[in-house]
Design a protein around this motif. Sequence first.
Motif, PDB file in Angstrom:
ATOM      1  N   LEU A 176       0.844  -1.194   0.000  1.00  0.00           N
ATOM      2  CA  LEU A 176       0.000   0.000   0.000  1.00  0.00           C
ATOM      3  C   LEU A 176       0.883   1.248   0.000  1.00  0.00           C
ATOM      4  CD1 LEU A 176      -2.662  -1.205   2.583  1.00  0.00           C
ATOM      5  CD2 LEU A 176      -2.969  -0.927   0.107  1.00  0.00           C
ATOM      6  N   PRO A 177       0.471   2.283  -0.739  1.00  0.00           N
ATOM      7  CA  PRO A 177       1.312   3.492  -0.838  1.00  0.00           C
ATOM      8  C   PRO A 177       1.512   4.144   0.525  1.00  0.00           C
ATOM      9  CG  PRO A 177      -0.866   3.873  -1.768  1.00  0.00           C
ATOM     10  CD  PRO A 177      -0.776   2.413  -1.504  1.00  0.00           C
ATOM     11  N   LEU A 178       2.763   4.480   0.811  1.00  0.00           N
ATOM     12  CA  LEU A 178       3.120   5.024   2.118  1.00  0.00           C
ATOM     13  C   LEU A 178       2.404   6.349   2.384  1.00  0.00           C
ATOM     14  CD1 LEU A 178       5.112   3.990   4.308  1.00  0.00           C
ATOM     15  CD2 LEU A 178       6.771   5.632   3.420  1.00  0.00           C
ATOM     16  N   GLU A 179       2.201   7.161   1.347  1.00  0.00           N
ATOM     17  CA  GLU A 179       1.609   8.477   1.526  1.00  0.00           C
ATOM     18  C   GLU A 179       0.155   8.386   1.997  1.00  0.00           C
ATOM     19  OE1 GLU A 179       3.184   7.410  -1.117  1.00  0.00           O
ATOM     20  OE2 GLU A 179       5.074   8.509  -0.883  1.00  0.00           O
ATOM     21  N   ARG A 180      -0.553   7.346   1.585  1.00  0.00           N
ATOM     22  CA  ARG A 180      -1.961   7.198   1.967  1.00  0.00           C
ATOM     23  C   ARG A 180      -2.099   6.313   3.202  1.00  0.00           C
ATOM     24  NH1 ARG A 180      -6.964   7.794  -0.448  1.00  0.00           N
ATOM     25  NH2 ARG A 180      -6.011   8.480  -2.402  1.00  0.00           N
ATOM     26  N   PHE A 181      -1.272   5.279   3.295  1.00  0.00           N
ATOM     27  CA  PHE A 181      -1.328   4.341   4.413  1.00  0.00           C
ATOM     28  C   PHE A 181      -0.049   4.481   5.236  1.00  0.00           C
ATOM     29  CE2 PHE A 181      -4.298   2.711   1.330  1.00  0.00           C
ATOM     30  CZ  PHE A 181      -5.350   2.234   2.098  1.00  0.00           C
ATOM     31  N   VAL A 182       0.037   5.583   5.983  1.00  0.00           N
ATOM     32  CA  VAL A 182       1.211   5.827   6.823  1.00  0.00           C
ATOM     33  C   VAL A 182       1.235   4.766   7.932  1.00  0.00           C
ATOM     34  CG1 VAL A 182       2.452   7.507   8.240  1.00  0.00           C
ATOM     35  CG2 VAL A 182       0.993   8.279   6.344  1.00  0.00           C
ATOM     36  N   PRO A 183       2.342   4.056   8.125  1.00  0.00           N
ATOM     37  CA  PRO A 183       2.373   2.954   9.091  1.00  0.00           C
ATOM     38  C   PRO A 183       2.397   3.436  10.536  1.00  0.00           C
ATOM     39  CG  PRO A 183       4.537   3.280   8.137  1.00  0.00           C
ATOM     40  CD  PRO A 183       3.608   4.201   7.387  1.00  0.00           C
ATOM     41  N   ALA A 184       2.268   2.500  11.438  1.00  0.00           N
ATOM     42  CA  ALA A 184       2.365   2.806  12.867  1.00  0.00           C
ATOM     43  C   ALA A 184       3.783   3.235  13.212  1.00  0.00           C
ATOM     44  CB  ALA A 184       1.978   1.580  13.694  1.00  0.00           C
ATOM     45  N   PRO A 185       3.947   4.144  14.173  1.00  0.00           N
ATOM     46  CA  PRO A 185       5.303   4.489  14.622  1.00  0.00           C
ATOM     47  C   PRO A 185       6.061   3.242  15.065  1.00  0.00           C
ATOM     48  CG  PRO A 185       3.693   6.019  15.534  1.00  0.00           C
ATOM     49  CD  PRO A 185       2.912   4.924  14.878  1.00  0.00           C
ATOM     50  N   GLY A 186       7.263   3.075  14.511  1.00  0.00           N
ATOM     51  CA  GLY A 186       8.086   1.919  14.857  1.00  0.00           C
ATOM     52  C   GLY A 186       7.806   0.680  14.036  1.00  0.00           C
ATOM     53  N   GLN A 187       6.844   0.722  13.117  1.00  0.00           N
ATOM     54  CA  GLN A 187       6.505  -0.479  12.356  1.00  0.00           C
ATOM     55  C   GLN A 187       7.699  -0.961  11.536  1.00  0.00           C
ATOM     56  OE1 GLN A 187       2.517  -0.837  10.812  1.00  0.00           O
ATOM     57  NE2 GLN A 187       3.257  -1.452   8.803  1.00  0.00           N
ATOM     58  N   GLY A 188       7.903  -2.262  11.523  1.00  0.00           N
ATOM     59  CA  GLY A 188       9.012  -2.847  10.784  1.00  0.00           C
ATOM     60  C   GLY A 188      10.317  -2.905  11.559  1.00  0.00           C
ATOM     61  N   ALA A 190      -5.197  14.315   8.541  1.00  0.00           N
ATOM     62  CA  ALA A 190      -4.118  15.060   7.900  1.00  0.00           C
ATOM     63  C   ALA A 190      -2.892  14.184   7.722  1.00  0.00           C
ATOM     64  CB  ALA A 190      -3.758  16.287   8.745  1.00  0.00           C
ATOM     65  N   HIS A 191      -2.222  14.391   6.568  1.00  0.00           N
ATOM     66  CA  HIS A 191      -0.898  13.829   6.314  1.00  0.00           C
ATOM     67  C   HIS A 191       0.029  15.024   6.118  1.00  0.00           C
ATOM     68  CE1 HIS A 191      -3.681  10.700   4.979  1.00  0.00           C
ATOM     69  NE2 HIS A 191      -2.708   9.827   5.072  1.00  0.00           N
ATOM     70  N   ARG A 192       1.159  15.048   6.828  1.00  0.00           N
ATOM     71  CA  ARG A 192       2.084  16.159   6.652  1.00  0.00           C
ATOM     72  C   ARG A 192       3.511  15.643   6.742  1.00  0.00           C
ATOM     73  NH1 ARG A 192       0.716  21.373  10.162  1.00  0.00           N
ATOM     74  NH2 ARG A 192       2.577  22.015   9.021  1.00  0.00           N
ATOM     75  N   ARG A 193       4.422  16.397   6.137  1.00  0.00           N
ATOM     76  CA  ARG A 193       5.846  16.057   6.161  1.00  0.00           C
ATOM     77  C   ARG A 193       6.623  17.165   6.862  1.00  0.00           C
ATOM     78  NH1 ARG A 193       7.434  11.939   2.652  1.00  0.00           N
ATOM     79  NH2 ARG A 193       5.822  11.262   1.193  1.00  0.00           N
ATOM     80  N   TRP A 194       7.623  16.743   7.608  1.00  0.00           N
ATOM     81  CA  TRP A 194       8.544  17.676   8.242  1.00  0.00           C
ATOM     82  C   TRP A 194       9.972  17.212   7.977  1.00  0.00           C
ATOM     83  CZ3 TRP A 194       3.854  16.623  10.239  1.00  0.00           C
ATOM     84  CH2 TRP A 194       3.077  17.690  10.682  1.00  0.00           C
ATOM     85  N   THR A 195      10.876  18.149   7.964  1.00  0.00           N
ATOM     86  CA  THR A 195      12.293  17.818   7.844  1.00  0.00           C
ATOM     87  C   THR A 195      13.062  18.525   8.953  1.00  0.00           C
ATOM     88  OG1 THR A 195      12.698  19.656   6.309  1.00  0.00           O
ATOM     89  CG2 THR A 195      12.201  17.491   5.342  1.00  0.00           C
ATOM     90  N   GLY A 196      14.181  17.942   9.326  1.00  0.00           N
ATOM     91  CA  GLY A 196      15.023  18.530  10.352  1.00  0.00           C
ATOM     92  C   GLY A 196      16.347  17.795  10.410  1.00  0.00           C
ATOM     93  N   PRO A 197      17.246  18.237  11.291  1.00  0.00           N
ATOM     94  CA  PRO A 197      18.541  17.556  11.426  1.00  0.00           C
ATOM     95  C   PRO A 197      18.345  16.113  11.903  1.00  0.00           C
ATOM     96  CG  PRO A 197      18.560  19.704  12.517  1.00  0.00           C
ATOM     97  CD  PRO A 197      17.141  19.412  12.176  1.00  0.00           C
ATOM     98  N   TYR A 208       0.769  11.187  10.250  1.00  0.00           N
ATOM     99  CA  TYR A 208      -0.662  11.060   9.943  1.00  0.00           C
ATOM    100  C   TYR A 208      -1.447  11.087  11.243  1.00  0.00           C
ATOM    101  CZ  TYR A 208      -5.023   8.466   9.091  1.00  0.00           C
ATOM    102  OH  TYR A 208      -6.334   8.062   9.052  1.00  0.00           O
ATOM    103  N   TYR A 209      -2.556  11.830  11.241  1.00  0.00           N
ATOM    104  CA  TYR A 209      -3.451  11.861  12.382  1.00  0.00           C
ATOM    105  C   TYR A 209      -4.873  11.988  11.875  1.00  0.00           C
ATOM    106  CZ  TYR A 209      -6.003  13.610  16.451  1.00  0.00           C
ATOM    107  OH  TYR A 209      -6.928  13.796  17.446  1.00  0.00           O
TER     108      TYR A 209
END
Length: 593
Positions: free
Chosen positions: A213-225, A295-302, A288-289
């Motif tokens: 499933l596409p990651l952008e639509r089906f964002v996995p659980a934190p820590g999945q995999g 909402a799906h959003r992206r963030w970047t940082g160090p 994702y929340y």
Amino acid sequence: MRTVAARTWRVGTRGSRLALAQTRWVIDRLQQARPQDRFETVVIRTTGDADRTRDLSQFETPGVFVKELERALLDGRVDVVVHSAKDVPTTGPGDLVIAAFPPRAWVHDVLVCRRTCPLDPVTRLPALPQGARIGTSSVRRRAQLAAWRPDLQVVSLRGNVDTRLGRVAGGDLDGAVLAAAGLARLGTPPESPSLPAGPLPLAGFEELCAWPLPLERFVPAPGQGALALQVRAGDEAALALARLLDDPATSLAVRAERAFLAGMGASCAVPIGAAARVDGDTMELLAYYAGAAPAHRRWTGPARLPEDLGCRAARAMLPGGGAAGAREGRPMEGCRVLIPRPQHDAEGLAAEIRRRGGVPVVVPLIAVVPPPDPSARDRLDQALRLLETCDWAAFTSRNAVTAVLERLRALGLAWPVGRVRVAAVGQGTAEPLQAAGIPVDLIPAEARWQGLAAELPAAAGPGARVLLPRSARAPDHLPRALRDAGLVVHEVPAYDTVQAPDAARRLAAAAAQGPLDAVVITSASAAEELVTVLAATCARPESPGGRGGPLVACIGPTTAAAARRAGLPVDAVPARPGLEPMLEALEQALAGR
């Protein structure tokens, strides 16, 4: 002195086929790294295993797949536990730490359906029939499926992987959503470095296939995999063992995802997803929340500040500022608290700060190294070879314990239990000794050097010989006081502290992500390094009293005195030394701003 025999490690795990496969994977790699050691699998039944009827969201407390495993660690029945990282709550017992995140498997979800299901030419996903029955027990997957296909009937689905696949193969369900990593670890399909775009075969279920499933639509659980290796915080040997499998990129990514989860104040009952990816010095977090407005959003940082990125994403996504806005009335809510300790030493403290609503920012300012003078190292080795000639050994820090245990292992020696009694300045220093099987005979009521100076002479008796391994920079207050009380003290440098590599740049990067509200200091050496690198990077003009910089909290009076000598204004000191009392004192100081 006797030579240390090969050690047997007890590795705790759940009893499912997937959990056992994951544990075998871990043990195989640990055995390669430690061929002289033995590894035993200890199966422990968890609450989630015992109750397979309720959805995970219906359990009243989080961690239904980990609590019994953690209890086994705390009880000493196992030395290491292998978890699926997505099952581990962001807060847990302070005496336990996640020591390693091994290399991650696929993070995606997959849709399992019959091979005969036609393909949608637009989405390149199976064209499930109208009203198809899809199985999952995850509230996140339910919300994502509803957003993709509102017509689908989502059916509760618990049980092991074979049970879930069997319900699709048997026609009870038209499909099911599972984690790709779980299928891969069971060899269904064989794991490969990257997830194929097309359908995946399922061994033993030839009539089925799994569609990524596409990651952008089906964002996995934190820590999945990802897997998480948990050990006792004071068990330095187990910490070192687990860290053999730690994968830096996986660790950074999972820490960001878990910080987002913690910042949202969420659990299995809340539809939340997060997937982080490290690219050089940069990290990207997809979050994702499914709140009132999904909402799906992206963030970047160090990449070096994963917790900061996750907490920043949480504050932005949840109205009211994430968990900080959801829980009112606590002074630490939303405050960024600097922890100048190494990551593996900071986890318990960071978890407690999160529990109180704060945002921990871990930036190691000091590094623990062997004494710079080679002759000092020789003196420590010689003292350990002659350890049985001493009546007592006294430890004033966890670092001294770690240094001694490491040198004993390097020399092939074991602690002479029953022949040399042990004193520790406090419970935090005693824990790694006890975890190594070394009984602690004395912990003074006052957890600082003055407490040892007051109680050890009476316990040891006049003329007792005391080994005192300590920092090369430690003042001579304690050995002088013990000698004045009639003890024979053999003082040896066991370690030194230096500024951690790139400390100033890391701290500046942390401050650039947002002002630091507080800093917690647990040692004199950390206070000294703060004077060097903190003032120039963390100024806050609105801080109390008109001075720049965050509030400063110290673990106890001795550390506070060292901080003041170093030139730091100390705002919070507990009357009773300790991590939790320090945080309570910090909350009082924050409330008075």
